[in-house]
Scaffold this active site. Structure first.
Site, short mmCIF file in Angstrom:
data_model
loop_
_atom_site.label_atom_id
_atom_site.label_comp_id
_atom_site.label_asym_id
_atom_site.label_seq_id
_atom_site.Cartn_x
_atom_site.Cartn_y
_atom_site.Cartn_z
N THR A 13 19.96 -2.29 18.45
CA THR A 13 19.13 -1.50 19.08
C THR A 13 19.74 -0.90 20.22
O THR A 13 19.70 0.25 20.72
CB THR A 13 17.66 -2.14 19.23
N THR A 14 20.13 -1.82 21.11
CA THR A 14 20.80 -1.39 22.40
C THR A 14 22.04 -0.51 22.09
O THR A 14 22.56 0.10 23.10
CB THR A 14 21.27 -2.65 23.33
N TYR B 129 8.84 1.55 10.28
CA TYR B 129 7.91 2.67 9.94
C TYR B 129 7.18 2.27 8.68
O TYR B 129 5.92 2.68 8.57
CB TYR B 129 9.06 3.83 9.82
N TYR C 32 15.92 -10.30 12.64
CA TYR C 32 15.49 -9.69 13.81
C TYR C 32 13.88 -9.39 13.92
O TYR C 32 13.56 -8.35 13.43
CB TYR C 32 16.26 -8.78 14.06
N ARG D 260 8.83 -2.74 18.25
CA ARG D 260 9.59 -1.39 17.60
C ARG D 260 9.40 -1.05 16.23
O ARG D 260 9.43 0.06 15.81
CB ARG D 260 11.15 -1.80 17.81
N LYS E 76 16.35 -13.73 15.47
CA LYS E 76 16.33 -13.30 16.86
C LYS E 76 14.80 -12.89 16.92
O LYS E 76 14.06 -12.17 16.49
CB LYS E 76 17.20 -11.88 16.80
N ILE F 237 20.25 -13.23 22.27
CA ILE F 237 20.64 -12.05 22.15
C ILE F 237 20.19 -11.28 23.19
O ILE F 237 19.00 -10.59 23.15
CB ILE F 237 20.51 -11.51 20.71
#
Length: 294
Positions: free
Chosen positions: A46-47, A109, A135, A140, A164, A206
């Site tokens: 994501t980052t 989504y 994750y 999100r 994570k 993380i």
């Protein structure tokens, strides 16, 4: 066996003014992280703006990171998707590029059921031979990997080895740790919860914070692993204002601004993300000065 213990950096993807990936700066960031004792590099998560990377860019960034790191620390590739077939393809390619593991975000989504999550993750992990980290980031994705689901995956899929945890729900993490002890490694996915999650049985983080403060983030986890929670708490408390500033706008907008303040030409995020608001930049700059990373 854990892929890593300690602080893994959720690496940004530096961009040139024309929007292309800046590999020269990516190399600088990798060397800076290794010099700062970071324990693993997580690329194209994501980052790292994975949603706006084309597949060829995504895989080239993984290949470059593997080559540049040269086995000094593990490289974990973000290969998750809300399209199971696409995640399988990307995970296979990441393995070919030499990644030491895959980070698989919960499908976003389309909001799978818990049974759908099991089938999704099992299909991806079953297509590769390298370890996989789940994750969980409901804010999100809109879906939550429940502790019972994580336990089922750990029991049924040999190479699903870690999670994570970025739900922000400490009670859920506690239940996860109790159910999965010895079967699934837990990494904090929130920089303001490193010490609490390690205290519950986690083995690291993380981290977004590690982009700008690798040594301190590593040390925070190291103190936890040594049962020096007094020292770990000091670092966690000291970092809170900086962590809040790094998330005052959606990640990775602030961390890219922070890296530019440190002299790394990482560029701005790709649209739909934008440059950090000036007022927030001043808050971030102040927090960095106070923390000692600027």
């Amino acid at each position: 066996m854990a892929i890593f213990r300690g602080a893994g950096v959720a690496m940004v993807t530096p961009m040139k003014d024309n929007g292309e990936i800046n590999y020269e700066v990516l190399g600088q960031l990798i060397e800076d992280q290794i010099a700062g004792h970071t324990d693993a590099i997580i690329i194209c998560g994501t980052t790292g703006e994975a949603p706006t990377l084309e597949d060829d860019e995504h895989l080239e960034a993984i290949r470059y990171t593997v080559d540049k790191t040269a086995g000094r620390i593990p490289v974990i590739a973000g290969t998750g998707s809300n399209n199971t077939a696409h995640a399988i393809m990307m995970s296979k390619e990441a393995q070919k590029q030499g990644a030491d593991g895959c980070l698989l975000v919960a499908p976003y989504y389309n909001k799978a059921t818990q049974n759908g999550l099991v089938k999704h993750f099992a299909a991806i992990a079953g297509a590769v031979d390298i370890p996989c980290i789940l994750y969980n980031v409901p804010s999100r994705t809109g879906s939550n990997i429940l502790p019972e689901t994580a336990l089922r995956l750990a029991n049924e899929v040999d190479n699903i080895v870690a999670i994570k945890e970025a739900s922000g729900n400490i009670s859920q993490v506690g239940k996860l740790a109790a159910l999965c002890e010895g079967k699934l490694d837990i990494y904090s996915g929130n920089d303001d919860q490193i010490v609490p999650i390690c205290a519950l049985g986690g083995i690291g983080v993380i981290s977004v914070l590690s982009n700008v403060a690798p040594r301190e983030t590593h040390n925070m986890v190291e103190y936890c692993m040594m049962n020096r929670y007094d020292k770990a708490r000091e670092l966690q408390h000291k970092a809170l204002d900086l962590v809040n500033a790094l998330f005052c706008e959606v990640n990775p907008i602030p961390v890219k601004a922070a890296l530019r303040m440190q002299g790394f030409e990482v560029g701005n995020p790709r649209l739909p993300l934008t440059e950090m608001e000036p007022a927030h930049q001043e808050v971030l700059r102040k927090a960095m000065v106070e923390f000692g990373c600027l």
